[in-house]
Motif scaffolding. Structure first.
Motif, PDB file in Angstrom:
ATOM      1  N   SER A 102      43.425  30.212  59.684  1.00 57.04           N
ATOM      2  CA  SER A 102      42.871  31.567  59.753  1.00 57.04           C
ATOM      3  C   SER A 102      43.093  32.294  58.430  1.00 57.04           C
ATOM      4  N   GLN A 103      42.354  33.349  58.199  1.00 57.49           N
ATOM      5  CA  GLN A 103      42.473  34.175  56.991  1.00 57.49           C
ATOM      6  C   GLN A 103      42.448  33.348  55.714  1.00 57.49           C
ATOM      7  N   CYS A 104      41.560  32.361  55.680  1.00 55.86           N
ATOM      8  CA  CYS A 104      41.497  31.469  54.516  1.00 55.86           C
ATOM      9  C   CYS A 104      40.662  32.124  53.402  1.00 55.86           C
ATOM     10  N   GLY A 105      41.305  32.318  52.260  1.00 51.83           N
ATOM     11  CA  GLY A 105      40.626  32.958  51.129  1.00 51.83           C
ATOM     12  C   GLY A 105      39.436  32.148  50.642  1.00 51.83           C
ATOM     13  N   ALA A 106      39.563  30.824  50.731  1.00 55.43           N
ATOM     14  CA  ALA A 106      38.471  29.957  50.274  1.00 55.43           C
ATOM     15  C   ALA A 106      37.247  30.135  51.175  1.00 55.43           C
ATOM     16  N   ILE A 107      37.505  30.268  52.475  1.00 59.08           N
ATOM     17  CA  ILE A 107      36.396  30.444  53.420  1.00 59.08           C
ATOM     18  C   ILE A 107      35.731  31.803  53.192  1.00 59.08           C
ATOM     19  N   THR A 108      36.560  32.830  52.989  1.00 62.36           N
ATOM     20  CA  THR A 108      36.004  34.157  52.706  1.00 62.36           C
ATOM     21  C   THR A 108      35.150  34.101  51.443  1.00 62.36           C
ATOM     22  N   ALA A 109      35.672  33.416  50.425  1.00 67.13           N
ATOM     23  CA  ALA A 109      34.923  33.308  49.163  1.00 67.13           C
ATOM     24  C   ALA A 109      33.621  32.555  49.378  1.00 67.13           C
ATOM     25  N   LEU A 110      33.687  31.520  50.214  1.00 70.96           N
ATOM     26  CA  LEU A 110      32.477  30.737  50.502  1.00 70.96           C
ATOM     27  C   LEU A 110      31.425  31.617  51.183  1.00 70.96           C
ATOM     28  N   LEU A 111      31.880  32.419  52.148  1.00 64.86           N
ATOM     29  CA  LEU A 111      30.958  33.290  52.886  1.00 64.86           C
ATOM     30  C   LEU A 111      30.418  34.420  52.005  1.00 64.86           C
ATOM     31  N   ASP A 112      31.298  34.923  51.152  1.00 65.63           N
ATOM     32  CA  ASP A 112      30.903  36.057  50.301  1.00 65.63           C
ATOM     33  C   ASP A 112      30.235  35.605  49.016  1.00 65.63           C
ATOM     34  N   LYS A 113      30.234  34.289  48.807  1.00 61.51           N
ATOM     35  CA  LYS A 113      29.759  33.729  47.534  1.00 61.51           C
ATOM     36  C   LYS A 113      30.599  34.265  46.373  1.00 61.51           C
ATOM     37  N   LYS A 114      31.885  34.523  46.648  1.00 62.59           N
ATOM     38  CA  LYS A 114      32.779  34.997  45.600  1.00 62.59           C
ATOM     39  C   LYS A 114      33.969  34.062  45.524  1.00 62.59           C
ATOM     40  N   PRO A 115      34.673  33.889  44.463  1.00 64.00           N
ATOM     41  CA  PRO A 115      34.284  34.381  43.152  1.00 64.00           C
ATOM     42  C   PRO A 115      33.322  33.403  42.470  1.00 64.00           C
ATOM     43  N   VAL A 116      32.130  33.841  42.246  1.00 67.38           N
ATOM     44  CA  VAL A 116      31.179  33.015  41.505  1.00 67.38           C
ATOM     45  C   VAL A 116      31.085  33.620  40.118  1.00 67.38           C
ATOM     46  N   SER A 117      32.011  33.225  39.299  1.00 72.59           N
ATOM     47  CA  SER A 117      31.997  33.819  37.972  1.00 72.59           C
ATOM     48  C   SER A 117      32.183  32.730  36.935  1.00 72.59           C
ATOM     49  N   ASP A 118      31.830  33.053  35.718  1.00 72.43           N
ATOM     50  CA  ASP A 118      31.932  32.074  34.652  1.00 72.43           C
ATOM     51  C   ASP A 118      33.375  31.757  34.301  1.00 72.43           C
ATOM     52  N   SER A 119      34.285  32.650  34.701  1.00 70.80           N
ATOM     53  CA  SER A 119      35.685  32.404  34.342  1.00 70.80           C
ATOM     54  C   SER A 119      36.362  31.427  35.296  1.00 70.80           C
ATOM     55  N   THR A 120      35.721  31.117  36.422  1.00 71.86           N
ATOM     56  CA  THR A 120      36.311  30.158  37.371  1.00 71.86           C
ATOM     57  C   THR A 120      35.292  29.071  37.733  1.00 71.86           C
ATOM     58  N   PRO A 121      34.841  28.317  36.736  1.00 71.93           N
ATOM     59  CA  PRO A 121      33.787  27.335  37.004  1.00 71.93           C
ATOM     60  C   PRO A 121      34.239  26.210  37.941  1.00 71.93           C
ATOM     61  N   HIS A 122      35.526  25.819  37.839  1.00 77.50           N
ATOM     62  CA  HIS A 122      36.002  24.737  38.712  1.00 77.50           C
ATOM     63  C   HIS A 122      36.043  25.203  40.161  1.00 77.50           C
ATOM     64  N   LEU A 123      36.517  26.431  40.362  1.00 78.00           N
ATOM     65  CA  LEU A 123      36.601  26.986  41.712  1.00 78.00           C
ATOM     66  C   LEU A 123      35.199  27.123  42.318  1.00 78.00           C
ATOM     67  N   ARG A 124      34.277  27.605  41.503  1.00 84.02           N
ATOM     68  CA  ARG A 124      32.887  27.776  41.965  1.00 84.02           C
ATOM     69  C   ARG A 124      32.304  26.429  42.415  1.00 84.02           C
ATOM     70  N   ASP A 125      32.481  25.420  41.573  1.00 81.43           N
ATOM     71  CA  ASP A 125      31.916  24.101  41.899  1.00 81.43           C
ATOM     72  C   ASP A 125      32.623  23.479  43.101  1.00 81.43           C
ATOM     73  N   TRP A 126      33.938  23.712  43.173  1.00 79.99           N
ATOM     74  CA  TRP A 126      34.718  23.154  44.282  1.00 79.99           C
ATOM     75  C   TRP A 126      34.252  23.730  45.612  1.00 79.99           C
ATOM     76  N   LEU A 127      34.146  25.069  45.679  1.00 78.37           N
ATOM     77  CA  LEU A 127      33.709  25.717  46.917  1.00 78.37           C
ATOM     78  C   LEU A 127      32.282  25.305  47.278  1.00 78.37           C
ATOM     79  N   ASN A 128      31.518  25.052  46.251  1.00 79.05           N
ATOM     80  CA  ASN A 128      30.120  24.675  46.469  1.00 79.05           C
ATOM     81  C   ASN A 128      29.997  23.347  47.232  1.00 79.05           C
ATOM     82  N   LEU A 129      31.058  22.530  47.159  1.00 77.88           N
ATOM     83  CA  LEU A 129      31.061  21.272  47.920  1.00 77.88           C
ATOM     84  C   LEU A 129      30.924  21.548  49.419  1.00 77.88           C
ATOM     85  N   ALA A 130      31.440  22.711  49.841  1.00 76.65           N
ATOM     86  CA  ALA A 130      31.403  23.043  51.269  1.00 76.65           C
ATOM     87  C   ALA A 130      30.157  23.849  51.634  1.00 76.65           C
ATOM     88  N   ALA A 131      29.191  23.906  50.751  1.00 72.89           N
ATOM     89  CA  ALA A 131      27.964  24.671  51.024  1.00 72.89           C
ATOM     90  C   ALA A 131      27.277  24.241  52.331  1.00 72.89           C
TER      91      ALA A 131
END
Ligand code: ZN
Length: 212
Positions: A102-131
């Motif tokens: 519960s209260q998983c930040g990664a899930i919230t980010a996935l739902l909110d499409k955040k953080p999708v920023s150029d400063s966190t390219p690995h995080l963006r691509d990683w979360l995108n695996l769960a698209a």
């Protein structure tokens, strides 16, 4: 850091006494964990604590959002895939648990499409695996409003996506075929420390143990 160092002192002078023999035995005989436990890096989810496990029991993979990439996911070096292959092929674990929470930040980010920023390219691509989880939500849960219920559904669907992904690994397929490996989808509720397990027949997450 001071807190960590003090913790090390406390462990060495206290609890370690209960584990001295076990650590020596594990050092001499090597590890023989029964389960590969894949869960989130979240600081509130402690695999050994919530399953009352000892050193040597669990081979633990923690990553952001307990995502299991499909075997054909390419790109940056995939440490989760490497851990799956090592645990299944070399350590011969008998069980794999994927444990969302519960209260998983990664899930919230996935739902909110955040953080999708150029400063966190690995995080963006990683979360995108769960698209694919987002697609499932759209298809199967169109009625759910934004909020906790949707986050729980996403976290649970992410666990099921992870179980599906596990089937794409040839080493997992082989061990499933010969019946020597079992897969489990779990969900950890932080506020009450309750664990729920996915029941494929009932197609829902049910309490893992009944509380008395
Ligand atoms: Zn998380």
């Amino acid at each position: 850091m001071q807190r960590l160092i003090e913790g090390v002192h406390k462990f060495r002078s206290g609890e370690f006494g209960n584990y001295r023999k076990l650590f020596r035995k594990l050092s001499q005989e090597g590890q023989n964990p029964h389960t590969l436990f894949i869960t989130c890096s979240d600081s509130r989810v402690l695999a050994e604590l919530i399953t009352h496990s000892k050193p040597g029991d669990l081979f633990v993979v923690k990553n952001v959002g307990n995502i299991v990439p499909p075997a054909n996911a390419r790109g940056d070096t995939n440490s989760t895939a490497a851990a799956i292959e090592f645990a299944v092929e070399t350590l011969k674990v008998s069980d794999i648990v994927i444990c969302g929470h519960s209260q998983c930040g990664a899930i919230t980010a996935l739902l909110d499409k955040k953080p999708v920023s150029d400063s966190t390219p690995h995080l963006r691509d990683w979360l995108n695996l769960a698209a694919p989880v987002l697609e499932t939500l759209k298809k199967d849960y169109p009625h759910l409003p934004e909020g906790p219920a949707k986050e729980t559904a996403a976290a649970e669907e992410n666990v099921l996506f992870g179980l599906d992904s596990l089937h794409s690994y040839s080493c997992v397929q082989e061990r499933l075929m010969d019946g020597s490996l079992r897969l489990h989808g779990w969900f950890f509720k932080i506020a009450t420390a309750e664990l729920f397990a996915y029941d494929p027949e009932k197609r829902q997450f049910l309490p893992l143990v009944s509380e008395s």
